[in-house]
Scaffold this motif. Structure first.
Motif, PDB file in Angstrom:
ATOM      1  N   SER A 113     119.181  41.372  59.895  1.00 31.68           N
ATOM      2  CA  SER A 113     118.171  42.146  60.508  1.00 31.68           C
ATOM      3  C   SER A 113     116.947  42.382  59.712  1.00 31.68           C
ATOM      4  O   SER A 113     117.246  42.583  58.275  1.00 31.68           O
ATOM      5  CB  SER A 113     118.584  43.374  61.294  1.00 31.68           C
ATOM      6  OG  SER A 113     119.101  44.287  60.411  1.00 31.68           O
ATOM      7  N   SER A 114     115.734  42.915  59.863  1.00 37.64           N
ATOM      8  CA  SER A 114     114.840  43.013  59.102  1.00 37.64           C
ATOM      9  C   SER A 114     114.725  44.582  59.137  1.00 37.64           C
ATOM     10  O   SER A 114     113.708  44.811  58.887  1.00 37.64           O
ATOM     11  CB  SER A 114     113.374  42.593  59.530  1.00 37.64           C
ATOM     12  OG  SER A 114     113.231  42.931  60.892  1.00 37.64           O
ATOM     13  N   VAL A 115     115.602  45.370  59.294  1.00 37.57           N
ATOM     14  CA  VAL A 115     115.663  46.786  59.306  1.00 37.57           C
ATOM     15  C   VAL A 115     115.434  47.438  57.856  1.00 37.57           C
ATOM     16  O   VAL A 115     116.228  46.749  56.998  1.00 37.57           O
ATOM     17  CB  VAL A 115     116.836  47.384  59.777  1.00 37.57           C
ATOM     18  CG1 VAL A 115     117.038  49.080  59.778  1.00 37.57           C
ATOM     19  CG2 VAL A 115     117.188  47.007  61.288  1.00 37.57           C
ATOM     20  N   GLY A 116     114.266  48.168  57.651  1.00 44.37           N
ATOM     21  CA  GLY A 116     114.453  48.756  56.463  1.00 44.37           C
ATOM     22  C   GLY A 116     113.426  47.990  55.625  1.00 44.37           C
ATOM     23  O   GLY A 116     113.207  48.127  54.445  1.00 44.37           O
ATOM     24  N   GLN A 117     112.721  47.012  56.174  1.00 45.09           N
ATOM     25  CA  GLN A 117     111.965  45.838  55.289  1.00 45.09           C
ATOM     26  C   GLN A 117     110.471  46.388  55.587  1.00 45.09           C
ATOM     27  O   GLN A 117     109.650  45.914  54.453  1.00 45.09           O
ATOM     28  CB  GLN A 117     112.272  44.497  55.794  1.00 45.09           C
ATOM     29  CG  GLN A 117     113.405  44.116  55.324  1.00 45.09           C
ATOM     30  CD  GLN A 117     113.884  43.974  54.095  1.00 45.09           C
ATOM     31  OE1 GLN A 117     113.139  43.458  53.235  1.00 45.09           O
ATOM     32  NE2 GLN A 117     114.982  44.564  53.855  1.00 45.09           N
ATOM     33  N   SER A 118     110.033  47.021  56.323  1.00 44.79           N
ATOM     34  CA  SER A 118     108.497  47.453  56.205  1.00 44.79           C
ATOM     35  C   SER A 118     108.622  48.836  56.631  1.00 44.79           C
ATOM     36  O   SER A 118     109.428  49.771  56.951  1.00 44.79           O
ATOM     37  CB  SER A 118     108.035  47.065  57.805  1.00 44.79           C
ATOM     38  OG  SER A 118     108.615  47.405  58.668  1.00 44.79           O
ATOM     39  N   LEU A 119     107.251  49.593  56.104  1.00 46.26           N
ATOM     40  CA  LEU A 119     106.993  50.964  55.893  1.00 46.26           C
ATOM     41  C   LEU A 119     106.076  51.439  56.822  1.00 46.26           C
ATOM     42  O   LEU A 119     104.874  50.591  56.500  1.00 46.26           O
ATOM     43  CB  LEU A 119     107.068  51.301  54.593  1.00 46.26           C
ATOM     44  CG  LEU A 119     106.514  52.863  54.407  1.00 46.26           C
ATOM     45  CD1 LEU A 119     107.816  53.764  54.780  1.00 46.26           C
ATOM     46  CD2 LEU A 119     106.195  53.202  52.947  1.00 46.26           C
ATOM     47  N   ASP A 120     106.045  52.387  57.885  1.00 44.90           N
ATOM     48  CA  ASP A 120     105.238  52.470  58.647  1.00 44.90           C
ATOM     49  C   ASP A 120     104.581  53.986  58.379  1.00 44.90           C
ATOM     50  O   ASP A 120     105.281  54.944  58.229  1.00 44.90           O
ATOM     51  CB  ASP A 120     105.682  52.605  60.272  1.00 44.90           C
ATOM     52  CG  ASP A 120     104.774  52.875  61.265  1.00 44.90           C
ATOM     53  OD1 ASP A 120     103.575  52.797  60.671  1.00 44.90           O
ATOM     54  OD2 ASP A 120     104.851  53.369  62.394  1.00 44.90           O
ATOM     55  N   LEU A 121     103.153  54.051  57.989  1.00 47.54           N
ATOM     56  CA  LEU A 121     103.057  55.132  57.491  1.00 47.54           C
ATOM     57  C   LEU A 121     101.842  55.935  58.290  1.00 47.54           C
ATOM     58  O   LEU A 121     101.205  56.863  57.953  1.00 47.54           O
ATOM     59  CB  LEU A 121     102.213  54.850  56.059  1.00 47.54           C
ATOM     60  CG  LEU A 121     103.007  54.327  54.879  1.00 47.54           C
ATOM     61  CD1 LEU A 121     101.953  54.141  53.761  1.00 47.54           C
ATOM     62  CD2 LEU A 121     103.892  55.303  54.339  1.00 47.54           C
ATOM     63  N   THR A 122     102.049  55.599  59.640  1.00 47.88           N
ATOM     64  CA  THR A 122     101.141  56.152  60.673  1.00 47.88           C
ATOM     65  C   THR A 122     101.900  57.580  61.303  1.00 47.88           C
ATOM     66  O   THR A 122     103.222  57.296  61.406  1.00 47.88           O
ATOM     67  CB  THR A 122     100.677  55.325  61.762  1.00 47.88           C
ATOM     68  OG1 THR A 122     101.868  54.603  62.312  1.00 47.88           O
ATOM     69  CG2 THR A 122      99.708  54.058  61.214  1.00 47.88           C
ATOM     70  N   THR A 123     101.180  58.534  61.562  1.00 47.53           N
ATOM     71  CA  THR A 123     101.913  59.695  62.145  1.00 47.53           C
ATOM     72  C   THR A 123     101.680  59.403  63.589  1.00 47.53           C
ATOM     73  O   THR A 123     100.553  58.879  64.127  1.00 47.53           O
ATOM     74  CB  THR A 123     101.214  60.813  61.775  1.00 47.53           C
ATOM     75  OG1 THR A 123      99.895  60.906  62.039  1.00 47.53           O
ATOM     76  CG2 THR A 123     101.093  61.060  60.390  1.00 47.53           C
ATOM     77  N   PRO A 124     102.719  59.879  64.283  1.00 46.59           N
ATOM     78  CA  PRO A 124     102.606  59.887  65.790  1.00 46.59           C
ATOM     79  C   PRO A 124     101.846  60.720  66.499  1.00 46.59           C
ATOM     80  O   PRO A 124     101.378  61.716  66.026  1.00 46.59           O
ATOM     81  CB  PRO A 124     104.046  59.979  66.325  1.00 46.59           C
ATOM     82  CG  PRO A 124     104.659  60.594  65.056  1.00 46.59           C
ATOM     83  CD  PRO A 124     104.042  60.508  63.817  1.00 46.59           C
ATOM     84  N   ASP A 125     101.201  60.223  67.576  1.00 45.11           N
ATOM     85  CA  ASP A 125     100.155  61.183  68.151  1.00 45.11           C
ATOM     86  C   ASP A 125     101.048  62.438  68.747  1.00 45.11           C
ATOM     87  O   ASP A 125     101.932  62.136  69.200  1.00 45.11           O
ATOM     88  CB  ASP A 125      99.432  60.383  69.323  1.00 45.11           C
ATOM     89  CG  ASP A 125      98.563  59.286  68.930  1.00 45.11           C
ATOM     90  OD1 ASP A 125      98.102  59.314  67.661  1.00 45.11           O
ATOM     91  OD2 ASP A 125      98.254  58.442  69.744  1.00 45.11           O
TER      92      ASP A 125
END
Length: 145
Positions: A78-90
């Motif tokens: 699985s690709s878990v932990g392969q990308s980093l989301d730097l946006t804050t939720p609304d």
């Protein structure tokens, strides 16, 4: 069998070694002896650079083959932990309500546990009417010690 770089690397390294040997040897030896030592230095470093390039090629080739195998295994997982989301939720209404509820419960707990009371330190009192003789006596005692 793989080698890193070209033969130009060998020539450059060997030439630098030969020139370095010549520069250090010319002051203490005859010209013929200096040239002979510089030539030996050139030839030895030329051959050693081939060996060094070959070892690097083998190491990098093994690294590429191992990296390719691990990459093939990695893509199947699985690709878990392969990308980093730097946006804050609304901040939606539910989040605001949760924060208000948490703050309200914390305030009630704090108000039940202890009430705030400001620190009341004792006031500093100065003595305005001091006897000059007593002050002089104290000063003499301090100077004697």
């Amino acid at each position: 069998m793989m080698m890193i770089g070209t033969i130009r690397i060998n020539v450059i390294v060997a030439s630098l070694a030969g020139l370095f040997t010549f520069a250090l040897s010319i002051g203490n030896n005859l010209l013929l002896s200096t040239c002979l030592k510089s030539t030996y230095s050139f030839l030895i470093l030329f051959v050693l650079t081939f060996g060094f390039r070959w070892v690097l090629g083998v190491m990098i080739g093994a690294e590429h083959s191992a990296g390719g195998a691990s990459y093939a295994n990695h893509t199947t997982e699985s690709s878990v932990g392969q990308s980093l989301d730097l946006t804050t939720p609304d901040e939606d209404e539910e989040t605001r309500e949760l924060m208000k509820a948490n703050l309200g419960s914390n305030n009630s707990l704090l108000s039940n546990e202890a009430q705030f009371s400001p620190l009341n330190p004792p006031k500093l009192v100065t003595k305005n009417n001091l006897d000059p003789e007593q002050l002089a006596g104290a000063l003499r005692r301090m100077s004697e010690d």
